[in-house]
Design a protein around this motif. Structure first.
Motif, PDB file in Angstrom:
ATOM      1  N   GLY A  63      37.166  79.906  61.067  1.00 50.81           N
ATOM      2  CA  GLY A  63      35.765  80.154  60.747  1.00 50.81           C
ATOM      3  C   GLY A  63      35.165  81.176  61.693  1.00 50.81           C
ATOM      4  N   LEU A  64      35.537  81.038  62.955  1.00 48.81           N
ATOM      5  CA  LEU A  64      34.976  81.940  63.949  1.00 48.81           C
ATOM      6  C   LEU A  64      35.494  83.357  63.755  1.00 48.81           C
ATOM      7  CD1 LEU A  64      33.117  81.751  66.356  1.00 48.81           C
ATOM      8  CD2 LEU A  64      35.098  81.377  67.794  1.00 48.81           C
ATOM      9  N   VAL A  88      35.846  85.139  61.217  1.00 49.45           N
ATOM     10  CA  VAL A  88      35.095  86.009  60.319  1.00 49.45           C
ATOM     11  C   VAL A  88      33.644  86.148  60.753  1.00 49.45           C
ATOM     12  CG1 VAL A  88      36.525  85.527  58.325  1.00 49.45           C
ATOM     13  CG2 VAL A  88      34.552  84.122  58.785  1.00 49.45           C
ATOM     14  N   ASN A  89      33.302  85.535  61.860  1.00 47.54           N
ATOM     15  CA  ASN A  89      31.930  85.620  62.326  1.00 47.54           C
ATOM     16  C   ASN A  89      31.693  86.994  62.943  1.00 47.54           C
ATOM     17  OD1 ASN A  89      29.462  85.231  63.756  1.00 47.54           O
ATOM     18  ND2 ASN A  89      29.853  83.032  63.669  1.00 47.54           N
TER      19      ASN A  89
END
Lengths: 681, 191
Positions: B56-57, B59-60
């Protein structure tokens, strides 16, 4: 305003005229089985008896078109009434739209009654449940703020199931007590009848709740709690209603029957859920194959949702649950599969139909109040009103006390008051009461239901806003944020998403994670078209802008003409909107914490929802887009705009200025983009 | 994943951390479990690579800044107390059981704003310059755009009260005074 009034008058006359041609409805019939909006079956057909001597040049054959004509007239009346109310800005702020519509209905009903000296057509239960209710629920389900809903699902279910049960039993039993106290007038109402009545009057109505809360702008959590509860309590209501009705028909009731009733709640609820899931997935799959025929893609959304509703109604499951589940399920896949235009069409049609439906429901509520035979009993009516309020209040208090122990964001006392007070009753109760088998006191029930609905909608609906102000419920922010605030808010959103990833979801979000994995691995691959799966949101926005620009040249909305075409001095509101739009472009796949639901406007951009009040229309969104296109296209040319720098920040905090007066730039300080004219300090 | 412990050994400095940050024992426990989970090679400290594996991180847009926020300047690994301290910023003030003064607590609005400020101010000069803000915007939106320049200009103009072309921490605070920072910067399961 005057032409609107005139057309309203014309329509009313037309309708009165039409209804005088039809034979009057017999109000004492136990179940109005014919379609309420037109008397096609029972009217006498006028045969062409006269053999014309000469060729008739002009003739009127009303009966040929009677049914659709009357339906259209009703819808037209509803829509014109709606237009009229929003024309004047101040009235909808004080009186909720639902009240105004009921009043219009009362007026029209009174006029029709006065002319025909018999009751006007009533809202038949079939028409309501089959035609008027589904669009509203579908709209609600499609625009449901998913993340917020699932975060609060436990609480919502708690309120919906237990709260409704509490209310039903409480109101039913206490009403029976009241009936025992007045044996003279109310003696022949049995316990089962009271329970039946309790089951239909206790349910909070999503239509009424939506229409009032929409204008109130309470914080999202409160909104989703009340709204989610009103949607989900349908399962309990349906079951209890059917249960008590079948009990009434049985010679005797045993404990086993009650137990079976309990099982039935589960069957109804989960049955509706599965039906909705099934149709949602099939719809998603179908939408995968629509790219060759994009124009009928929106149709599938509506068809499958309606089919899910009808199927569950056929199986006596909870139709509302089915349609909501269907909408929630298919939304993400359909949105990925169909073109932007189709998406817009879907959203627009949903809003349109649900709007019309809601308006019609309220107008018919008003019309149906004018009945020939009302049975009145002070004791019954007043005690019902009181008991509804008392039981709901105590129910909310008790339930919240329990649920607050497990919730992170506690439901405050003020929130509880709003939940209790915002439990409006609406057309569902009304239709259900008509469906009761006939018994001597049915008229009394009908009258009481009407009074309760009118009371909740008018009194509670109108006073809830001042009370909210009084209690200072945490509202959504109404002030326009500054650009810095926007930027910082975006940053915080990204930051929080990142931190959440770092922390990971242990415990309560386990299932969510599992579902997301399942979703990405299997469902999305299966249900979404190949090339759509990895499109970045930015590309989509650019393509969307391209398409809109092609469309914008063809469209000529009135507002677009009044917006000054010279982009050298863009207006502040549109600028802010475009900035907001740019800033939020990348947040599509970060679940925004803003609600997406708004009754009257399309959610083009989630962050814009905060700043849309009831009075503003969609055209403003189109303005912003048009302007933004303009700005983007002429970006190269505009790099040397002159700026009138205002030294104070305060001017940015001013509320959205009126679009019509915007071209007059004179005294207002306005800011436009500036690159050239930097402050050289 | 490396560490699947059925019995949890006592966490070093747990009591002091609880005092300092206001977390409850169960929170510290959960954070420790997560820390262990992330710490793949069992060193007792996290490195940048440990953060980068989070999908998740990854693509942050501002992943680098977020990861950077965990690391104190000059160090290249995060130990558990630092990890907890960063997380403490995201608690909700309303449930602060910490009796320290409200200004110093990790989840006070001031500290939260400070954290946010440092996300912008990568060179630690106590000012957000135009360039830094532009960088942030470019990261967030992932592309070049002439509009971004103008947006940055306007943002700086709004906030820059002493007209020095950059935003200091006080100006930053003033700018966000209308935003309920406490409400916005909190993670639900850390409350």
């Amino acid at each position: 305003m005057a032409p609107l009034l005139l057309s309203l008058l014309v329509h009313t006359c037309l309708m009165v005229g039409c209804s005088t041609r039809t034979p009057p409805v017999d109000p004492s019939e136990p179940q109005p089985m014919h379609s309420s909006l037109g008397q096609n079956g029972s009217s006498e057909g006028v045969p062409l008896v006269d053999v014309p001597m000469a060729l008739g040049v002009f003739s009127v054959d009303y009966h040929h078109v009677q049914a659709p004509f009357e339906i259209v007239l009703w819808i037209m009346l509803a829509s014109l009434a709606k237009l009229g109310f929003h024309w004047s800005g101040r009235v909808p702020a004080v009186v909720p739209e639902s009240c105004l519509l009921i009043m219009v209905g009362l007026l029209v009903g009174g006029v029709i009654y006065g002319v025909r000296h018999s009751a006007p057509p009533t809202l038949s239960a079939d028409a309501f449940f089959l035609f008027l209710l589904p669009p509203i629920v579908l709209d609600a389900g499609y625009f449901l703020p998913g993340r917020l809903f699932f975060e609060n699902l436990g609480t919502i279910l708690w309120y919906a199931l237990l709260g409704t049960l509490w209310n039903v039993l409480g109101i039913g039993l206490s009403l029976y007590g009241v009936c025992l106290l007045c044996p003279s007038s109310l003696g022949d109402i049995s316990l089962l009848h009271c329970l039946l009545f309790g089951s239909l009057i206790a349910a909070v109505d999503p239509v009424a709740v939506l229409s009032v809360f929409q204008e109130m702008h309470v914080n999202e959590q409160l909104h989703i709690l009340v709204f989610g509860e009103s949607l989900l309590n349908d399962a309990v209501t349906v079951v209890l209603y059917q249960l008590f009705e079948s009990f009434l028909r049985l010679p005797s009731v045993s404990g086993l029957d009650v137990l079976l009733g309990g099982c039935r709640v589960l069957v109804v609820g989960f049955g509706g859920l599965f039906v909705g899931l099934f149709f949602g997935l099939v719809a998603a799959l179908t939408s995968r194959f629509t790219p060759r025929v994009p124009v009928i893609a929106p149709l599938f959304v509506f068809l499958y949702s309606y089919l899910s509703y009808l199927t569950s109604e056929m199986l006596h499951l909870s139709g509302i649950t089915a349609i909501v589940t269907c909408a929630v399920t298919m939304k993400q896949y359909v949105e990925a599969n169909v073109s932007e235009r189709s998406n817009s069409s879907i959203q627009y049609f949903l809003k349109m139909w649900s709007s019309v439906s809601e308006t019609l429901i309220f107008i018919f509520l008003g019309v149906s109040t004018i009945q020939d035979v009302h049975m009145w009993s002070w004791a019954f009516v007043c005690s019902t009103l009181l008991l509804c309020l008392i039981w709901r209040g105590t129910g909310v208090l008790l339930l919240t006390a329990v649920v607050n122990k497990v919730r992170r964001n506690k439901v405050t006392f003020r929130d509880q008051f709003i939940i209790a007070y915002g439990g409006l009753r609406g057309a569902i109760c009304f239709s259900l009461v008509f469906l009761i088998d006939d018994f001597p006191k049915k008229r009394l029930f009908i009258t009481t239901t009407i009074i309760v609905i009118l009371f909740t909608v008018f009194v509670q609906g109108m006073t809830i806003k001042p009370l909210v102000d009084l209690l200072d419920v945490k509202r959504k922010k109404r002030a326009l944020p500054t650009v810095s605030e926007e930027i910082h808010s975006r940053l915080i959103d990204h930051l929080l998403a990142g931190i959440e990833d770092v922390v990971g979801y242990w415990g309560q979000h386990y299932w969510k994670d599992k579902f997301e994995q399942f979703n990405t691995k299997f469902l999305r691959r299966f249900l979404i078209r190949e090339e759509q799966q990895n499109r970045s949101s930015i590309l989509r926005v650019y393509q969307e802008l391209e398409r809109r620009e092609q469309g914008a040249h063809r469209e000529t909305t009135i507002q677009a003409r009044t917006v000054p075409q010279t982009a050298s001095r863009p207006l502040l509101p549109e600028e802010m909107d475009s900035i907001r739009r740019i800033l939020s472009r990348n947040l599509h796949h970060f679940n925004s914490r803003m609600p997406a639901y708004s009754r009257h406007t399309l959610h083009q951009d989630r962050s814009l929802q905060r700043h849309r009040s009831l009075g503003e229309r969609d055209t403003q969104v189109e303005d912003a887009e048009f302007n933004e296109l303009h700005i983007l296209r002429s970006g190269l040319r505009r790099s040397h705009t002159v700026c009138a720098i205002s030294p104070s920040c305060a001017s940015l905090d001013s509320p959205l200025p009126d679009l019509q007066t915007a071209p007059k730039h004179g005294p207002k300080k306005h800011l436009s983009f500036d690159i050239e004219n930097e402050k050289n300090n | 994943m490396g560490s699947n412990k059925s019995t949890i050994p006592p966490i070093p400095n747990a009591q002091e951390l609880m005092q300092e940050t206001g977390f409850s024992a169960s929170h510290i426990q959960s954070l420790y479990e997560r820390f262990e989970q992330l710490d793949q090679d069992g060193r007792g400290a996290l490195r940048v690579e440990d953060f980068e594996v989070l999908s998740g991180l990854a693509v942050n847009p501002i992943k680098d800044r977020i990861i950077g926020a965990f690391f104190s300047p000059g160090k290249d690994s995060v130990d558990f107390p630092s990890f907890v301290r960063v997380m403490a910023h995201f608690q909700w003030s309303g449930s602060n059981r910490n009796k320290t003064s409200s200004q110093d607590a990790y989840n006070s609005p001031n500290s939260k704003l400070r954290f946010l400020f440092q996300l912008y101010d990568q060179d630690r000069d106590e000012k957000i310059s135009r360039g830094e803000m532009l960088q942030v915007l470019q990261e967030m939106l992932g592309m070049e755009d002439e509009q971004l320049q103008s947006i940055v200009e306007k943002a700086i103009q709004e906030a820059d009260l002493d007209q020095d072309g950059a935003i200091s921490f006080d100006e930053f605070k003033k700018c966000l005074e209308k935003v309920n920072i406490d409400e916005k910067m909190k993670i639900g399961f850390l409350c």
